[in-house]
Design an enzyme around this catalytic site. Structure first.
Site, PDB file in Angstrom:
ATOM      1  N   HIS A  50     -30.769  -0.691   4.244  1.00  0.00           N
ATOM      2  CA  HIS A  50     -30.552  -1.865   3.395  1.00  0.00           C
ATOM      3  C   HIS A  50     -29.066  -2.104   3.182  1.00  0.00           C
ATOM      4  CE1 HIS A  50     -29.704   0.619  -0.265  1.00  0.00           C
ATOM      5  NE2 HIS A  50     -30.602   1.442   0.252  1.00  0.00           N
ATOM      6  N   ASP A 110     -28.013  -4.126   0.607  1.00  0.00           N
ATOM      7  CA  ASP A 110     -27.763  -4.379  -0.809  1.00  0.00           C
ATOM      8  C   ASP A 110     -27.397  -3.092  -1.537  1.00  0.00           C
ATOM      9  OD1 ASP A 110     -30.518  -3.695  -0.230  1.00  0.00           O
ATOM     10  OD2 ASP A 110     -30.996  -4.086  -2.336  1.00  0.00           O
ATOM     11  N   GLU A 116     -33.711  -3.718  -1.245  1.00  0.00           N
ATOM     12  CA  GLU A 116     -34.267  -2.388  -1.482  1.00  0.00           C
ATOM     13  C   GLU A 116     -33.972  -1.910  -2.895  1.00  0.00           C
ATOM     14  OE1 GLU A 116     -34.839   1.938  -1.578  1.00  0.00           O
ATOM     15  OE2 GLU A 116     -32.998   0.848  -1.988  1.00  0.00           O
ATOM     16  N   GLU A 117     -32.798  -2.291  -3.418  1.00  0.00           N
ATOM     17  CA  GLU A 117     -32.379  -1.781  -4.722  1.00  0.00           C
ATOM     18  C   GLU A 117     -32.921  -2.604  -5.888  1.00  0.00           C
ATOM     19  OE1 GLU A 117     -31.161   0.961  -5.049  1.00  0.00           O
ATOM     20  OE2 GLU A 117     -29.739   1.491  -3.484  1.00  0.00           O
ATOM     21  N   GLU A 157     -31.498   6.642   4.201  1.00  0.00           N
ATOM     22  CA  GLU A 157     -31.269   6.933   2.780  1.00  0.00           C
ATOM     23  C   GLU A 157     -30.518   8.259   2.623  1.00  0.00           C
ATOM     24  OE1 GLU A 157     -31.650   5.219   0.169  1.00  0.00           O
ATOM     25  OE2 GLU A 157     -32.998   3.595   0.776  1.00  0.00           O
ATOM     26  N   HIS A 166     -25.302   5.501  -6.948  1.00  0.00           N
ATOM     27  CA  HIS A 166     -25.518   4.695  -8.151  1.00  0.00           C
ATOM     28  C   HIS A 166     -24.527   5.040  -9.275  1.00  0.00           C
ATOM     29  CE1 HIS A 166     -29.938   3.348  -7.201  1.00  0.00           C
ATOM     30  NE2 HIS A 166     -29.210   3.469  -6.099  1.00  0.00           N
TER      31      HIS A 166
END
Length: 375
Positions: A66, A68, A133-134, A162, A348
């Site tokens: 992803h 994003d 995805e997020e 990931e 994150h």
């Protein structure tokens, strides 16, 4: 010294692609893939950009990821602005460096090297990339997979980028994930004055024994691949804010992360039976966000383990813990799915970063996996 993986990762980080925005990331990727002979198929749904890219025919190895990222938080807390990639002491800083623009760069550069060395490779190489995805995850990989399944597309193996690693790249590989189902429970009572409880029916008091039993239940023992199923209460809300009003309703939200020992149907039935046994008046809504999946040892797992051992001289742990990933949607195609990516220590977080040399190693691992499966 110029490094193609780091250069591409920096270009991607400069795109402020807070989910579901893509902000130009996918154009960077598709331009590179077109240049080495990939056929690009945009598969956009709603506010989400996705693409499916393929090169060659036959047995298919896909790379999924992803573009994003999660919001960066306040930029003043970062050592450098979150969308201005910076290398400091060998670490590449920037939002998405680990989750997962670094992996995307490693994948594309690995594909470029692989195609240069194997222009007539025997199998098909593919990319499934989303920008959702997020966030909600409703217009991304799940809808692309639905469309691919509807036309009976083949995807034999899929490697999701990931950030799976914990200490060094490749020390942990995810060969499955637990299922996830959330319950939104409203227990109904009768609102009233706290001084006259006989004229009311307090839903909090009524629900406490059931919630205690729910929290104490041992749902299963897990198995050799999965830990025991866990249930966690995430949110509780009741009352008007006044200290003299018995609430009329109690809202409780709880989530199950479940192993292959259970099905979502078994969970629903057991919870509803418990609530009924406690004689509650309730409304219950369920949201299934993913079924558990497992890729046992086979061609893909063997290729991934071999690549990690070759470049880092360690044997990876095969684990299924952690949250969900888009691998849960891809597994529905009957695909062998494995997650291999960089160290996840800063994902994150403020000052997200990844070791620059790890991305170069990861790209070599990805290329070796291609060599083993479709060269």
């Amino acid at each position: 010294m110029f490094c193609p993986v780091i250069e591409l990762a920096q270009q991607l980080i400069r795109c402020p692609s807070v989910s579901p925005e893509d902000a130009g990331c996918q154009s960077l990727l598709t331009d590179r893939l077109k240049a080495i002979g990939f056929r690009i198929e945009p598969m956009n749904f709603g506010d989400t950009k996705n693409f499916w890219a393929t090169r060659g025919e036959g047995e298919t190895l896909a790379f999924a990821g992803h573009t994003d990222v999660v919001p960066p938080g306040e930029a003043r807390h970062w050592l450098n602005p979150p969308f201005e990639p910076t290398i400091r002491d060998g670490m590449l800083f920037g939002r998405g460096a680990a989750d997962m623009k670094g992996s995307l760069a490693a994948m594309v550069v690995a594909a470029e090297r692989f195609v240069t060395m194997n222009p007539n490779h025997r199998g098909r190489l593919a990319f499934l990339i989303t920008s959702d995805e997020e966030a909600s995850g409703i217009n991304g990989t799940v809808k692309v997979v639905d469309a691919l399944m509807a036309r009976r597309e083949r995807m034999d193996y899929c490697l999701v980028g990931e950030p799976s690693s914990t200490e060094v790249v490749g020390d942990v590989v995810k060969n499955g994930r637990r299922g996830s189902i959330t319950a939104n429970l409203t227990v109904h009572g009768v609102q009233g004055h706290v001084a006259y409880p006989h004229l009311a029916d307090n839903p909090v008091h009524r629900a406490l024994p059931a919630l205690t039993e729910l929290a104490a239940t041992r749902w299963d023992e897990g198995n050799e691949f999965f830990p025991p199923t866990s249930m966690q209460i995430a949110n509780i809300q009741a009352g008007t804010g006044s200290n003299n009003v018995i609430p009329g309703d109690l809202f409780v939200q709880f989530n199950f992360r479940f192993s292959t020992e259970l099905t979502d149907t078994m969970i629903r039935e057991q919870v509803e039976s418990l609530l009924t046994r406690h004689q509650l008046r309730y409304t219950l809504e369920w949201n299934l966000s993913g079924q558990p999946f497992l890729t046992p040892k086979g061609k893909l797992v063997d290729a991934v383990v071999n690549a990690v051992q070759h470049y880092n001289e360690i044997r990876p742990q095969l684990l299924t813990n952690g949250g969900t990933s888009d691998g849960r949607f891809i597994a529905r195609m009957g695909t062998q799915v494995v997650e291999l990516g960089p160290v996840n220590a800063t994902i994150h977080k403020i000052n997200e970063c990844v070791k620059a040399s790890d991305l170069q190693t990861l790209s070599r691992m990805y290329q070796r996996i291609m060599d083993q499966l479709i060269a």
